[in-house]
Structures are given as C-alpha cells and as structure tokens.
Design an enzyme around this catalytic site. Structure first.
Site, short mmCIF file in Angstrom:
data_model
loop_
_atom_site.label_atom_id
_atom_site.label_comp_id
_atom_site.label_asym_id
_atom_site.label_seq_id
_atom_site.Cartn_x
_atom_site.Cartn_y
_atom_site.Cartn_z
N LYS A 42 0.85 -1.21 0.00
CA LYS A 42 0.00 0.00 0.00
C LYS A 42 0.88 1.25 0.00
O LYS A 42 0.56 2.23 -0.68
CB LYS A 42 -0.92 0.00 1.22
CG LYS A 42 -1.96 -1.11 1.17
CD LYS A 42 -3.37 -0.59 1.35
CE LYS A 42 -4.41 -1.68 1.12
NZ LYS A 42 -4.60 -2.55 2.29
N LYS A 78 -4.91 -12.80 -7.85
CA LYS A 78 -6.01 -12.71 -6.90
C LYS A 78 -7.15 -11.85 -7.43
O LYS A 78 -6.91 -10.77 -7.98
CB LYS A 78 -5.46 -12.09 -5.61
CG LYS A 78 -6.44 -12.04 -4.48
CD LYS A 78 -5.89 -11.26 -3.31
CE LYS A 78 -6.89 -10.22 -2.85
NZ LYS A 78 -6.41 -9.35 -1.80
N LYS A 99 -10.72 -5.89 -6.24
CA LYS A 99 -11.98 -5.16 -6.31
C LYS A 99 -12.13 -4.39 -7.62
O LYS A 99 -13.05 -3.60 -7.78
CB LYS A 99 -12.09 -4.20 -5.12
CG LYS A 99 -12.22 -4.95 -3.78
CD LYS A 99 -12.54 -4.06 -2.63
CE LYS A 99 -12.28 -4.75 -1.30
NZ LYS A 99 -13.38 -5.44 -0.71
P1 TYM Z 1 -11.29 -7.69 2.51
O1 TYM Z 1 -12.34 -6.67 2.70
O2 TYM Z 1 -10.18 -7.37 1.54
O3 TYM Z 1 -11.93 -9.06 2.07
C1 TYM Z 1 -12.96 -9.69 2.83
C2 TYM Z 1 -12.74 -11.18 2.86
O4 TYM Z 1 -12.68 -11.71 1.54
C3 TYM Z 1 -11.49 -12.48 1.38
N1 TYM Z 1 -11.01 -12.35 -0.01
C4 TYM Z 1 -10.62 -13.39 -0.76
N2 TYM Z 1 -10.58 -14.71 -0.50
C5 TYM Z 1 -10.17 -15.53 -1.49
N3 TYM Z 1 -9.79 -15.09 -2.72
C6 TYM Z 1 -9.82 -13.78 -3.02
N4 TYM Z 1 -9.47 -13.36 -4.24
C7 TYM Z 1 -10.24 -12.85 -2.03
N5 TYM Z 1 -10.39 -11.51 -1.97
C8 TYM Z 1 -10.85 -11.22 -0.72
C9 TYM Z 1 -10.50 -11.89 2.36
O5 TYM Z 1 -9.50 -12.84 2.68
C10 TYM Z 1 -11.40 -11.58 3.53
O6 TYM Z 1 -11.60 -12.73 4.31
N6 TYM Z 1 -8.52 -7.14 6.61
C11 TYM Z 1 -9.76 -7.67 6.08
C12 TYM Z 1 -11.01 -7.13 6.79
C13 TYM Z 1 -10.95 -7.31 8.25
C14 TYM Z 1 -11.11 -8.53 8.96
C15 TYM Z 1 -10.95 -8.20 10.33
C16 TYM Z 1 -11.38 -9.85 8.56
C17 TYM Z 1 -10.72 -6.33 9.17
N7 TYM Z 1 -10.73 -6.86 10.40
C18 TYM Z 1 -11.08 -9.18 11.32
C19 TYM Z 1 -11.48 -10.81 9.55
C20 TYM Z 1 -11.31 -10.48 10.90
C21 TYM Z 1 -9.84 -7.32 4.63
O7 TYM Z 1 -9.27 -6.35 4.18
O8 TYM Z 1 -10.69 -8.11 3.91
#
Ligand code: TYM
Length: 330
Positions: free
Chosen positions: A111, A195, A198
């Site tokens: 980032k 991956k 978004k």
């Molecule tokens: P975020 O918002 O990027 O994504 C949400 C969830 O989706 C999963 N994910 C994926 N899994 C498999 N393949 C992919 N291409 C893919 N893209 C996204 C992510 O692994 C995630 O589980 N840091 C986290 C949000 C968060 C969180 C937490 C999660 C904040 N606090 C506490 C669990 C527990 C995040 O940015 O996810």
C-alpha cells in the site's frame, strides 16, 4: 462455546473472492458457533472515503451479506464504528506493537508503494486494529481468504504478547478458518493476476447481471492454447481451471482438463461453460441482493440490533482488559 468472527472492508461490492474466501465458511459456521460478523468501516478510512461513500458502502455490504445467507437471528452482524470499545482495545494493543514489525507487513509495504502520498499511521497499524476486531469477542476461528494470512499471524502474536505481558491466559490465539482441505482459499482474478481484487476487469461481483458475467469471462486473459500433450498449465490458464473447480461439477472440470491434456481444448467453449456455472451460483444471490437493498427498514433494524449485541460482548471483554492492565474499575 467457540466464537467465530469475520469482517470485510466496505470498499465496493462483494465479489466471488469474498464469497468463496470467507462468506461461505462463515454462513456454514453460524449454525454451530457463537458468531460475529462486522463491516470494517474504520479500516476503509485509510483511503479517505467521503461520508456519503462510507454510509452507502456499509449498507450495500450488509444487504449483500444477508443475501449470501448471513442470518441476524443466528449471528451478530454489526458495523465496526458502532462498537467504540474496539477503538479502545486498538489503543492498548498499539502500545505493545513495534514500528519494525508493523513496517515489515507485506500489505503495508504494498500500500505504501501504491499510495506514496498517503502512508498514514492507520495503514501501518492496520494489523493491530484487525487484532482488536478479533480478540474483542475472544474469537477462536476467523473465516478469511489466504490473503489475510499475515494479518492473522500478527493477530496471534499480539494476543499472545498481551497474555505474556500481563501473565494471564485471557485471549485465545485466533486461527484462520477455511472449508478447503489445504488451508485458505485464493480465488484468482480474470485479468491473469493471482487474486480476484476489487477492480472491474478482474472481478465477478455477486450483483453482476448475467450478460455482464458472460462478457467478463469471455474477456478473461488466456494464451495461444495447449501445445504439448499433458503439459503444465501456465498461471493464466490454471486460474480458469481453479474457477471451474470451485463453481462447476467435477465432471465439467475433468472434461476440460482432458481436452487440455490432449491439446484439443478451445478456450471459448470452456469460458462459455464457466460463465454459465458462475451465473447459476450468483443469480439467486443477485435476486436477494435486490430485495434486501430496497428494504432500508430491515437493514437499519439489523444494524441497530447488531450494534447492541456487539457492544454487549465487547464491553464485557474491555472491562476485564482494563482490570488486567491496572486501570481502576468502578
Ligand atoms: P477484505 O475486505 O479485503 O476481504 C474480505 C474477505 O474476503 C477475502 N477475499 C478473498 N478470498 C479468497 N480469494 C480472493 N481473491 C479474495 N479476496 C478477498 C478476504 O481474505 C477476507 O476474508 N482485513 C480484512 C477485513 C478485516 C477482517 C478483520 C477480517 C478487518 N478486520 C477481522 C477478519 C477479521 C480485509 O481487508 O478483507
């Protein structure tokens, strides 16, 4: 009883990566465990969204998660900023988190490279806020995709550090949870990247219309086609097969795999079938997204009730944390 928690940053619509990486596991677990699901709107502040943006995104994600099967009767569903206890725990955790270890986190370095004009302290301390999210409810299991592995390692480290520092056995060390046999899932992107993220040219969103899904899949990056029988698949092709493994039947996957192996595979045929199978998974969810999105009253009720239940659990933990740290408890 074990506690499960998961979350998502509200920075766009839900895509297949979110769905298979975290949502499907969470939905299954909510029948068995004490479950919390939250919308990480504080985390999204690292990119400076507008107030209108924040509110709209949280609603969108709430409707989409409910459309995937998250049930407010079984799980506590809340918006992170409705549970201020998390911010206090984040503060305590930051006192025991060091610049060196935070600076080495891969997603921070990425980032910082991508947004050199906005390398803020929130980006650096992302793992401590994520730890606070998880341990505020003493969660044991966290359904997340493979991309969250390093954040989860940090969460275990910070939970352990708190226990060691105050000589208590208070916070459990949270484990990533995945329904796949080999650990976390990573859903690949359609643009040949590792991956699904978004961005529009890389993602299938759960709310995409069938015509949009067909167009996106047909445009997915491929190569010149198989040249040597039984050869290893290059990454861009393996990505399509990974998607087939996830959304299609084993027969469909094996049919195209055999064609790859005898060099008769036509990517157009594979993509057509892949698109239809993705549509079969997403169409009922898309219908429910439309229903939930227009039911503002229900969404508000769910968020309000979730905030109450989330705060009840969080304040109980925080009271004990304050006592452990040594603050006077009245
Ligand atoms: P975020 O918002 O990027 O994504 C949400 C969830 O989706 C999963 N994910 C994926 N899994 C498999 N393949 C992919 N291409 C893919 N893209 C996204 C992510 O692994 C995630 O589980 N840091 C986290 C949000 C968060 C969180 C937490 C999660 C904040 N606090 C506490 C669990 C527990 C995040 O940015 O996810």
């Amino acid at each position: 009883m074990e506690t499960v928690l998961s979350g998502i940053r509200p920075t766009g619509n839900l895509h297949l990566g979110n769905y298979y990486g975290a949502v499907t596991s969470f939905v299954k677990l909510q029948d068995i465990y004490r479950c919390f699901f939250f919308i990480a709107d504080w985390h999204s502040l690292t990119t400076h969204p507008t107030p209108d943006n924040i509110q709209r995104s949280a609603r969108t994600i709430l409707a989409e998660y409910m459309a995937c099967g998250l049930d407010p009767e079984k799980s506590t569903i809340y918006v992170q900023s409705d549970v201020p206890e998390v911010a206090e725990l984040y503060l305590y955790l930051n006192m025991n988190a060091y610049l060196g270890e935070l600076g080495r986190v891969t997603s921070f370095k990425e980032k910082a490279r991508k947004q050199p004009d906005n390398v803020n302290a929130g980006l650096l301390t992302y793992p401590t806020l994520m730890t606070a999210d998880i341990i505020i409810h003493k969660a044991n299991k966290v359904p997340v995709g493979k991309d969250q592995e390093q954040n989860m390692e940090m969460a275990r480290k910070f939970a352990r550090r708190f226990n060691q520092m105050y000589k208590v056995d208070f916070f459990p060390e949270p484990e990533s949870f995945s329904l796949s046999k080999d650990g976390g899932i990573k859903i690949p992107g359609l643009d040949g990247s590792g991956k699904m993220g978004k961005s529009d040219d890389n993602c299938i969103f759960l709310c995409d219309e069938p015509s949009v899904i067909r167009k996106k899949v047909m445009k997915a990056v491929t190569d010149a086609g198989p040249q040597t029988p039984n050869s290893e698949k290059p990454e861009v092709i393996q990505n399509l097969f990974t998607l087939l493994e996830i959304v299609s039947t084993k027969d469909t996957h094996d049919y195209f795999n055999d064609k790859w192996n005898d060099c008769s595979l036509l990517y157009g045929e594979l993509k057509k079938k892949l698109a239809e199978d993705i549509i079969a998974v997403t169409a009922p969810i898309r219908e429910r997204i439309k229903e939930y999105s227009s039911n503002t009253e229900l969404l508000e009720k769910v968020a309000r009730r979730g905030a109450e239940k989330g705060r009840e659990s969080a304040s109980k933990t925080l009271r004990e944390v304050r006592e452990i740290i040594g603050f006077k408890v009245y």
